[in-house]
Scaffold this active site. Structure first.
Site, PDB file in Angstrom:
ATOM      1  N   CYS A   2      15.847 -24.570  27.161  1.00 20.94           N
ATOM      2  CA  CYS A   2      16.884 -25.515  27.077  1.00 20.94           C
ATOM      3  C   CYS A   2      17.816 -25.124  26.139  1.00 20.94           C
ATOM      4  O   CYS A   2      17.512 -24.725  24.911  1.00 20.94           O
ATOM      5  CB  CYS A   2      16.422 -26.949  26.971  1.00 20.94           C
ATOM      6  SG  CYS A   2      15.183 -27.482  28.238  1.00 20.94           S
ATOM      7  N   ARG A  27      19.435 -18.199  27.030  1.00 21.84           N
ATOM      8  CA  ARG A  27      18.252 -18.913  26.807  1.00 21.84           C
ATOM      9  C   ARG A  27      17.340 -19.178  27.934  1.00 21.84           C
ATOM     10  O   ARG A  27      16.254 -19.602  27.729  1.00 21.84           O
ATOM     11  CB  ARG A  27      18.331 -20.195  26.080  1.00 21.84           C
ATOM     12  CG  ARG A  27      19.130 -20.152  24.583  1.00 21.84           C
ATOM     13  CD  ARG A  27      19.508 -21.487  24.066  1.00 21.84           C
ATOM     14  NE  ARG A  27      18.674 -22.107  23.794  1.00 21.84           N
ATOM     15  CZ  ARG A  27      17.765 -22.143  22.636  1.00 21.84           C
ATOM     16  NH1 ARG A  27      18.189 -21.209  21.913  1.00 21.84           N
ATOM     17  NH2 ARG A  27      16.728 -23.189  22.345  1.00 21.84           N
ATOM     18  N   TRP A  75      15.529 -25.720  31.287  1.00 19.75           N
ATOM     19  CA  TRP A  75      14.569 -24.600  31.613  1.00 19.75           C
ATOM     20  C   TRP A  75      13.360 -25.756  31.925  1.00 19.75           C
ATOM     21  O   TRP A  75      12.560 -26.120  30.895  1.00 19.75           O
ATOM     22  CB  TRP A  75      14.405 -23.847  30.457  1.00 19.75           C
ATOM     23  CG  TRP A  75      13.367 -22.718  30.942  1.00 19.75           C
ATOM     24  CD1 TRP A  75      13.714 -21.545  31.699  1.00 19.75           C
ATOM     25  CD2 TRP A  75      12.111 -22.436  30.578  1.00 19.75           C
ATOM     26  NE1 TRP A  75      12.612 -20.525  31.952  1.00 19.75           N
ATOM     27  CE2 TRP A  75      11.591 -21.107  31.093  1.00 19.75           C
ATOM     28  CE3 TRP A  75      11.038 -23.110  29.839  1.00 19.75           C
ATOM     29  CZ2 TRP A  75      10.158 -20.793  31.016  1.00 19.75           C
ATOM     30  CZ3 TRP A  75       9.726 -22.888  29.718  1.00 19.75           C
ATOM     31  CH2 TRP A  75       9.441 -21.523  30.278  1.00 19.75           C
ATOM     32  N   ASN A 101      15.512 -30.979  24.008  1.00 18.53           N
ATOM     33  CA  ASN A 101      14.924 -29.326  24.142  1.00 18.53           C
ATOM     34  C   ASN A 101      13.521 -29.694  23.634  1.00 18.53           C
ATOM     35  O   ASN A 101      13.444 -30.062  22.524  1.00 18.53           O
ATOM     36  CB  ASN A 101      15.648 -28.554  23.456  1.00 18.53           C
ATOM     37  CG  ASN A 101      15.021 -27.039  23.534  1.00 18.53           C
ATOM     38  OD1 ASN A 101      14.257 -26.983  24.182  1.00 18.53           O
ATOM     39  ND2 ASN A 101      15.400 -26.061  22.701  1.00 18.53           N
ATOM     40  N   GLY A 102      12.478 -29.425  24.284  1.00 19.50           N
ATOM     41  CA  GLY A 102      11.150 -29.351  23.935  1.00 19.50           C
ATOM     42  C   GLY A 102      10.162 -30.193  25.027  1.00 19.50           C
ATOM     43  O   GLY A 102      10.476 -30.143  26.036  1.00 19.50           O
ATOM     44  N   GLU A 481       4.834  -1.741  25.160  1.00 19.06           N
ATOM     45  CA  GLU A 481       6.123  -2.331  25.431  1.00 19.06           C
ATOM     46  C   GLU A 481       6.968  -1.836  26.539  1.00 19.06           C
ATOM     47  O   GLU A 481       7.787  -2.491  27.045  1.00 19.06           O
ATOM     48  CB  GLU A 481       6.854  -1.766  23.965  1.00 19.06           C
ATOM     49  CG  GLU A 481       8.302  -2.237  23.938  1.00 19.06           C
ATOM     50  CD  GLU A 481       8.556  -3.840  24.136  1.00 19.06           C
ATOM     51  OE1 GLU A 481       7.551  -4.671  24.220  1.00 19.06           O
ATOM     52  OE2 GLU A 481       9.892  -3.983  24.311  1.00 19.06           O
ATOM     53  N   LYS A 485       8.901  -4.351  29.360  1.00 22.11           N
ATOM     54  CA  LYS A 485      10.197  -4.149  29.698  1.00 22.11           C
ATOM     55  C   LYS A 485      10.729  -4.125  31.048  1.00 22.11           C
ATOM     56  O   LYS A 485      11.319  -4.726  31.781  1.00 22.11           O
ATOM     57  CB  LYS A 485      10.938  -2.953  28.943  1.00 22.11           C
ATOM     58  CG  LYS A 485      11.062  -2.994  27.442  1.00 22.11           C
ATOM     59  CD  LYS A 485      12.186  -3.924  27.027  1.00 22.11           C
ATOM     60  CE  LYS A 485      12.072  -5.273  26.554  1.00 22.11           C
ATOM     61  NZ  LYS A 485      10.956  -5.895  25.757  1.00 22.11           N
ATOM     62  N   GLU A 488       9.416  -7.120  33.189  1.00 18.61           N
ATOM     63  CA  GLU A 488      10.250  -8.667  32.869  1.00 18.61           C
ATOM     64  C   GLU A 488      11.694  -8.458  33.452  1.00 18.61           C
ATOM     65  O   GLU A 488      12.393  -9.673  33.521  1.00 18.61           O
ATOM     66  CB  GLU A 488      10.187  -9.145  31.326  1.00 18.61           C
ATOM     67  CG  GLU A 488      10.968  -8.078  30.335  1.00 18.61           C
ATOM     68  CD  GLU A 488      10.882  -8.760  28.962  1.00 18.61           C
ATOM     69  OE1 GLU A 488      11.134 -10.002  28.758  1.00 18.61           O
ATOM     70  OE2 GLU A 488      10.847  -7.894  28.043  1.00 18.61           O
ATOM     71  N   HIS A 504     -12.260   4.925  33.201  1.00 19.08           N
ATOM     72  CA  HIS A 504     -13.297   4.099  33.139  1.00 19.08           C
ATOM     73  C   HIS A 504     -12.827   2.940  33.957  1.00 19.08           C
ATOM     74  O   HIS A 504     -13.292   1.786  33.863  1.00 19.08           O
ATOM     75  CB  HIS A 504     -13.519   3.561  31.519  1.00 19.08           C
ATOM     76  CG  HIS A 504     -13.827   4.747  30.815  1.00 19.08           C
ATOM     77  ND1 HIS A 504     -14.987   5.276  30.558  1.00 19.08           N
ATOM     78  CD2 HIS A 504     -13.357   5.150  29.758  1.00 19.08           C
ATOM     79  CE1 HIS A 504     -15.232   6.030  29.938  1.00 19.08           C
ATOM     80  NE2 HIS A 504     -14.202   6.159  29.146  1.00 19.08           N
ATOM     81  N   LYS A 603      14.954 -16.701  26.390  1.00 23.63           N
ATOM     82  CA  LYS A 603      15.221 -15.890  25.336  1.00 23.63           C
ATOM     83  C   LYS A 603      13.890 -16.414  24.161  1.00 23.63           C
ATOM     84  O   LYS A 603      13.696 -15.548  23.501  1.00 23.63           O
ATOM     85  CB  LYS A 603      16.417 -15.684  24.870  1.00 23.63           C
ATOM     86  CG  LYS A 603      16.629 -14.904  23.600  1.00 23.63           C
ATOM     87  CD  LYS A 603      16.258 -13.490  23.824  1.00 23.63           C
ATOM     88  CE  LYS A 603      16.528 -12.511  22.801  1.00 23.63           C
ATOM     89  NZ  LYS A 603      15.969 -11.242  23.106  1.00 23.63           N
TER      90      LYS A 603
HETATM   91  C1  AGP Z   1      10.264  -9.397  24.905  1.00 20.07           C
HETATM   92  O1  AGP Z   1      11.343  -8.674  25.985  1.00 20.07           O
HETATM   93  C2  AGP Z   1      10.324 -10.949  25.504  1.00 20.07           C
HETATM   94  N1  AGP Z   1      11.548 -11.531  25.618  1.00 20.07           N
HETATM   95  C3  AGP Z   1       9.303 -11.846  24.724  1.00 20.07           C
HETATM   96  O2  AGP Z   1       7.874 -11.036  25.019  1.00 20.07           O
HETATM   97  C4  AGP Z   1       9.360 -12.173  23.205  1.00 20.07           C
HETATM   98  O3  AGP Z   1       9.302 -11.012  22.499  1.00 20.07           O
HETATM   99  C5  AGP Z   1       8.480 -13.119  22.792  1.00 20.07           C
HETATM  100  O4  AGP Z   1       8.615 -14.409  23.583  1.00 20.07           O
HETATM  101  C6  AGP Z   1       8.404 -13.361  21.317  1.00 20.07           C
HETATM  102  O5  AGP Z   1       9.732 -13.986  21.229  1.00 20.07           O
HETATM  103  P1  AGP Z   1      10.219 -14.013  19.498  1.00 20.07           P
HETATM  104  O6  AGP Z   1      10.207 -12.868  18.743  1.00 20.07           O
HETATM  105  O7  AGP Z   1      11.759 -14.465  19.422  1.00 20.07           O
HETATM  106  O8  AGP Z   1       9.167 -14.904  18.827  1.00 20.07           O
END
Ligand code: AGP
Length: 608
Positions: A2, A27, A75, A101-102, A481, A485, A488, A504, A603
């Site tokens: 949020c 966000r 969110w 937010n929370g 990684e 990418k 997501e 395996h 985010k």
């Molecule tokens: C990465 O592309 C994602 N957006 C997500 O995995 C992110 O790295 C993870 O939520 C950790 O976020 P932070 O680095 O702000 O703690």
């Protein structure tokens, strides 16, 4: 997560709220709303969907005139995305409006208590209990009221509150969810993050947990939970507004991918002097480092992927045992923290709930905390013993790119520094690695200049249903990684696998046309990787390989090869990930996905 924006001053508030919420869209959200003090009372307008729907209902802000209000992008956690579940939520009388937010963890018990007091609920959210609880305790002073609410509520919250009786004040409080205060001329702001208010002021207060703030047009007063006034230092934001804008790029993500040479240079430059490493920002002394017996690296998602590379670097250069943990696991597994344990926390946002909770768990058990964070003054930064900032600048796209490569850079800096202090590497070895390190930004730039070839490959494979990323050692770390990418932002199923592990079981999934991305940058593992490429080719796979430009024989085996400039094998990770970021980006664009704001993602994941 949020987003919250609040304003009190002389200007029309609704356009300020809408513009601020737009800056917080990154966000992640599924609905939005505002509450404005208009014609002597609080008026609420909210809507499911993107901000532009709300903007249309508000006729761009003309429908709700006034100079004080709060806004929110939601969110969904409790209750589906809908108009009624959107924030702001109000007391039954409509006298009080709040944005949150929370997560209110004891909301069911509070809902029962309030229902027993005659309150009726209209939404399925946890937040609505706060609106009614505020009403329940309200006797004319909003700060007194909020202090009582805080005593009842369990969980995480950043709250903005306005009230019919109080047209000249806006009250806010935070616990575990981020909230800042913007200080203007005859106007003041609250926001979840700096970009929302940066065009109006650079001077902000960073609220600590359980601090309450009362804003009027001319005054900002901060209280602790005993209602004692607190004085705070003004924090001045030093990055410019354009840093939080697209700057002519089609998406924030491609902008941030292309900013990596500068981000890496800004992160390592101040810390490499006369061929050596100087980490002046951290207070760990030589003795402290010599006393370290074990290191945990704890993080989530992409930050965790930086941590596993950090493990290899620290164990290779400093010979200190390192264990890498997912924050959401670490905090619940009763970790063994003994004398001489250092916990390295990695987080771009510095607000990730699981990571912050893991930090607190480690600290409670006596560990020293070193955090690698990209947001100055964030919660994780403020609760750490030492901070090594990544100077990547604001990262707006949900998919992390420049923050990740600067996190990798920070890991190498820490490993080199500790290696020298522990005496495991000579100054000559440091000089050699540092010389390669300083060339990385330009080498990344050379990969970026060849991004069209990756765009071409992506245009041929964006319809793939399954993609496998394979590698060995550090290449396996980067494969993880690269797979994340792609998943997501393009929503294509993909898996990263240790290439030696494929046989395996998982190789059963490889069939004619399956796309395999094979990373082969580690000289000592190159022959093994050639065998793995042959294995998958024999089963019909199409192979995109990434290798150092000195290893051209790979062209005999792979269908398509991307070369990275030669560098020290320990440092290839920063270069190898760039083609994978670009591949994911171009596939997502080809598929017409929302690159910067992928579905279901946020985010900064400030809830568990
Ligand atoms: C990465 O592309 C994602 N957006 C997500 O995995 C992110 O790295 C993870 O939520 C950790 O976020 P932070 O680095 O702000 O703690």
């Amino acid at each position: 997560m949020c987003g919250i924006v609040g304003y009190i001053g002389k200007r029309q508030v609704t356009p300020i709220l809408l513009e601020g919420l737009k800056k917080l869209e990154y966000r992640g959200y599924d609905s939005a709303g505002v509450a404005v003090y208009h014609e002597n009372k609080v008026n609420v307008m909210k809507a499911k969907g993107r901000l532009k729907i709300l903007e249309e209902r508000l006729d761009g802000g003309k429908k709700l005139t006034g100079t004080m209000g709060i806004g929110h992008t939601r969110w969904a956690t409790h209750g589906e995305p809908s108009d009624v579940n959107s924030h702001p939520h109000t007391s039954t009388s409509g006298c009080i409006a709040i944005v949150h937010n929370g997560i209110i963890e004891n909301y069911l018990r509070l809902r029962e208590f309030l229902t027993g007091k005659g309150y009726t609920f209209v939404s399925d959210t946890d937040t609505e209990v706060v609106a009614h609880l505020t009403d329940y305790y309200y006797e004319g002073d909003l700060v007194d009221t909020i202090i009582k609410v805080m005593q009842k509520v369990e969980g995480s919250y950043a709250l903005g509150i306005i009230c019919n009786d109080k047209p000249g004040e806006l009250v806010a409080v935070r616990k575990d969810s981020p909230l800042i205060v913007g200080l203007g001329e005859n106007e003041n702001f609250i926001a979840s993050d700096i970009p929302a208010i940066l065009e109006y002021t650079r001077n902000i207060y960073l609220l600590e947990d359980k601090e309450i703030v009362r804003l009027t047009q001319d005054e900002v007063t901060i209280y602790n939970s005993d209602k004692e006034e607190i004085s705070k230092e003004v924090f001045t934001v030093n990055w410019d507004v354009s840093a939080a804008e697209k700057g002519g790029y089609e998406h924030f993500m491609i902008k941030e991918i292309c900013e990596q040479p500068k981000a890496i240079k800004d992160t390592i430059g101040p810390r490499i002097q006369n061929g050596g490493i100087t980490l002046d920002d951290i207070k760990l002394t030589k003795q402290d480092i010599e006393a370290i017996r074990k290191i945990y690296i704890v993080a989530c998602g992409t930050a965790w992927h930086a941590g596993i590379v950090g493990k290899t670097a620290i164990e290779r250069l400093a010979r200190i045992p390192v264990e890498v943990d997912l924050a959401s696991e670490f905090r619940y597994r009763n970790p063994i923290i003994e004398e001489g344990t250092l916990v390295i926390i990695i987080s771009q946002s510095g607000e990730t709930a699981d990571t912050l909770a893991a930090l607190r768990e480690a600290k409670k058990r006596g560990a020293r905390i070193l955090s690698v964070v990209n947001v100055v003054g964030s919660s994780i930064a403020r609760e750490s013993d030492d901070i090594l900032y990544t100077w990547a600048g604001p990262e707006i796209a949900v998919a992390s790119t420049k923050a990740y490569t600067t996190q990798l850079s920070a890991m190498y800096l820490i490993a080199l520094h500790m290696g020298v202090v522990k005496g495991h590497i000579t100054q000559d070895e440091v000089n050699t690695i540092v010389r390669h390190f300083e060339q990385i930004p330009d080498k990344v730039q050379s990969i970026l200049e060849n991004k069209e070839s990756i765009q071409y490959f992506a245009s041929k494979h964006y319809n793939a249903k399954h993609v496998f990323f394979i590698g060995r050692g550090l290449d396996y770390n980067i494969a993880l990684e690269g797979s994340l990418k792609l998943k997501e932002i393009s929503y294509i199923h993909s898996e990263a696998y240790a290439a030696g592990e494929l046989k395996h079981g998982t190789i059963a999934l490889i069939e004619k046309g399956t796309l395999v991305v094979a990373l082969a940058t580690q000289d000592h593992l190159f022959e093994k990787m050639l065998s793995n490429i042959k294995e998958v080719k024999a089963r019909g796979a199409v192979v995109l390989a990434i290798a150092q430009e000195t290893n051209r024989e790979i062209e005999k085996e792979a269908d398509f090869v991307l070369y990275i400039p030669e560098t020290d094998p320990l440092l290839t990770t920063i270069q190898t990930v760039v083609p994978l970021q670009l591949f994911a980006y171009y596939v997502s664009v080809e598929k017409g996905c929302d690159v910067d704001k992928p579905r279901n993602l946020a985010k900064s994941v400030t809830v568990e």
